[in-house]
Motif scaffolding. Structure first.
Motif, mmCIF file in Angstrom:
data_model
loop_
_atom_site.group_PDB
_atom_site.id
_atom_site.type_symbol
_atom_site.label_atom_id
_atom_site.label_comp_id
_atom_site.label_asym_id
_atom_site.label_seq_id
_atom_site.Cartn_x
_atom_site.Cartn_y
_atom_site.Cartn_z
ATOM 1 N N THR A 121 43.087 32.442 51.182
ATOM 2 C CA THR A 121 43.681 31.440 50.241
ATOM 3 C C THR A 121 43.468 31.663 48.959
ATOM 4 O OG1 THR A 121 42.082 29.811 50.434
ATOM 5 C CG2 THR A 121 43.986 29.842 51.999
ATOM 6 N N ALA A 122 44.243 31.254 47.787
ATOM 7 C CA ALA A 122 44.046 31.434 46.377
ATOM 8 C C ALA A 122 42.839 30.562 45.891
ATOM 9 C CB ALA A 122 45.349 31.142 45.786
ATOM 10 N N SER A 123 42.306 31.061 45.104
ATOM 11 C CA SER A 123 41.103 30.500 44.352
ATOM 12 C C SER A 123 41.899 29.561 43.000
ATOM 13 C CB SER A 123 40.112 31.302 43.874
ATOM 14 O OG SER A 123 39.213 30.716 43.150
ATOM 15 N N ASP A 124 41.001 28.610 42.906
ATOM 16 C CA ASP A 124 41.682 27.680 41.586
ATOM 17 C C ASP A 124 41.169 28.214 40.237
ATOM 18 O OD1 ASP A 124 39.047 26.822 41.733
ATOM 19 O OD2 ASP A 124 39.106 24.804 41.987
ATOM 20 N N LYS A 125 40.543 29.271 40.236
ATOM 21 C CA LYS A 125 40.273 30.204 39.112
ATOM 22 C C LYS A 125 40.612 31.536 39.016
ATOM 23 C CE LYS A 125 35.493 30.785 39.058
ATOM 24 N NZ LYS A 125 34.083 30.801 38.446
ATOM 25 N N PRO A 126 40.937 32.195 38.082
ATOM 26 C CA PRO A 126 41.028 33.889 38.351
ATOM 27 C C PRO A 126 39.936 34.695 38.830
ATOM 28 C CG PRO A 126 41.970 33.035 36.020
ATOM 29 C CD PRO A 126 41.328 31.732 37.097
ATOM 30 N N SER A 127 40.141 35.497 39.531
ATOM 31 C CA SER A 127 39.043 36.433 39.778
ATOM 32 C C SER A 127 39.035 37.640 39.040
ATOM 33 C CB SER A 127 39.424 36.877 41.352
ATOM 34 O OG SER A 127 39.448 35.966 42.106
ATOM 35 N N ARG A 128 37.597 37.814 38.638
ATOM 36 C CA ARG A 128 37.330 38.885 37.572
ATOM 37 C C ARG A 128 37.251 40.200 38.577
ATOM 38 N NH1 ARG A 128 37.525 38.109 32.265
ATOM 39 N NH2 ARG A 128 37.129 36.035 31.785
ATOM 40 N N LEU A 129 38.061 41.219 38.197
ATOM 41 C CA LEU A 129 38.015 42.501 38.765
ATOM 42 C C LEU A 129 37.557 43.536 38.077
ATOM 43 C CD1 LEU A 129 41.896 42.105 40.187
ATOM 44 C CD2 LEU A 129 39.446 41.250 41.488
ATOM 45 N N GLU A 130 36.659 44.404 38.464
ATOM 46 C CA GLU A 130 36.030 45.322 37.469
ATOM 47 C C GLU A 130 36.487 46.763 37.514
ATOM 48 O OE1 GLU A 130 33.303 44.364 35.387
ATOM 49 O OE2 GLU A 130 33.821 42.330 36.258
ATOM 50 N N THR A 131 37.037 47.124 38.860
ATOM 51 C CA THR A 131 37.422 48.468 39.232
ATOM 52 C C THR A 131 38.955 48.477 39.576
ATOM 53 O OG1 THR A 131 36.630 48.827 41.089
ATOM 54 C CG2 THR A 131 35.115 49.387 39.195
ATOM 55 N N GLY A 132 39.462 49.705 39.777
ATOM 56 C CA GLY A 132 40.647 49.878 40.226
ATOM 57 C C GLY A 132 40.522 49.489 41.979
ATOM 58 N N VAL A 140 49.323 31.018 44.484
ATOM 59 C CA VAL A 140 49.194 32.544 44.085
ATOM 60 C C VAL A 140 47.654 32.845 43.746
ATOM 61 C CG1 VAL A 140 49.946 34.312 42.770
ATOM 62 C CG2 VAL A 140 51.527 32.539 43.365
ATOM 63 N N ALA A 141 47.339 34.050 44.527
ATOM 64 C CA ALA A 141 45.872 34.383 44.024
ATOM 65 C C ALA A 141 46.042 35.217 42.673
ATOM 66 C CB ALA A 141 45.383 35.413 44.970
ATOM 67 N N ILE A 142 45.234 34.692 41.956
ATOM 68 C CA ILE A 142 45.281 35.445 40.209
ATOM 69 C C ILE A 142 43.922 36.111 40.051
ATOM 70 C CG2 ILE A 142 45.480 35.025 37.895
ATOM 71 C CD1 ILE A 142 47.355 32.504 38.601
ATOM 72 N N GLY A 143 44.096 37.232 39.639
ATOM 73 C CA GLY A 143 43.093 38.271 39.327
ATOM 74 C C GLY A 143 43.291 38.750 37.815
ATOM 75 N N MET A 144 42.245 39.145 37.298
ATOM 76 C CA MET A 144 42.169 39.700 35.712
ATOM 77 C C MET A 144 41.303 41.111 35.827
ATOM 78 S SD MET A 144 41.221 35.941 33.673
ATOM 79 C CE MET A 144 41.307 36.955 32.264
ATOM 80 N N VAL A 145 42.024 42.135 35.297
ATOM 81 C CA VAL A 145 41.182 43.198 35.336
ATOM 82 C C VAL A 145 41.634 43.891 33.819
ATOM 83 C CG1 VAL A 145 43.327 44.668 36.262
ATOM 84 C CG2 VAL A 145 41.002 45.383 36.556
ATOM 85 N N ASN A 146 40.445 44.505 33.272
ATOM 86 C CA ASN A 146 40.356 45.363 31.928
ATOM 87 C C ASN A 146 40.606 46.720 32.209
ATOM 88 O OD1 ASN A 146 39.890 46.492 29.678
ATOM 89 N ND2 ASN A 146 38.174 45.184 28.967
#
Length: 116
Positions: A2-13, A54-60
């Motif tokens: 299931t989706a989280s209630d905050k964006p997940s921080r993604l570090e790498t590909g 919707v699951a939300i992630g963030m990647v730099n």
């Protein structure tokens, strides 16, 4: 999963790939450090995560530069929608408010938005 209630921080590909593969529908923000519009997107994406399934992630992509070419990121913030591991839509028009992001999701994955 299931989706989280905050964006997940993604570090790498690899983190990005695992995140996308573990969710039927995932929205990923590509951002850079020091980008004011990108920073302003984080609370918006948190609200969208709470309002949808919707699951939300963030990647730099600056942390894994190969991601820039792999996903053809030409500006930030860029939002890319994945369904079943494949890119299905993107929004690369600068800062987007919560309604704009929710409308984008409703256009592409209405079941995930209407579920809450």
């Amino acid at each position: 999963m299931t989706a989280s209630d905050k964006p997940s921080r993604l570090e790498t590909g690899d983190d990005l790939d695992a995140f996308v593969e573990s969710h039927d529908v995932a929205l990923v923000e590509f951002y850079t450090s020091g980008c004011a519009m990108c920073q302003a997107m984080e609370p918006v994406l948190g609200n969208v995560a709470r309002a949808t399934d919707v699951a939300i992630g963030m990647v730099n992509p600056g942390d894994d530069i190969e991601l820039v070419d792999r996903f053809d990121v030409r500006s930030v913030p860029t939002l890319i929608l994945f369904e079943d591991g494949d890119e299905t839509a993107r929004l690369a028009e600068g800062f987007q408010g919560g309604d704009a992001v929710t409308d984008f999701l409703a256009d592409h994955v209405p079941a995930a938005v209407g579920a809450n």
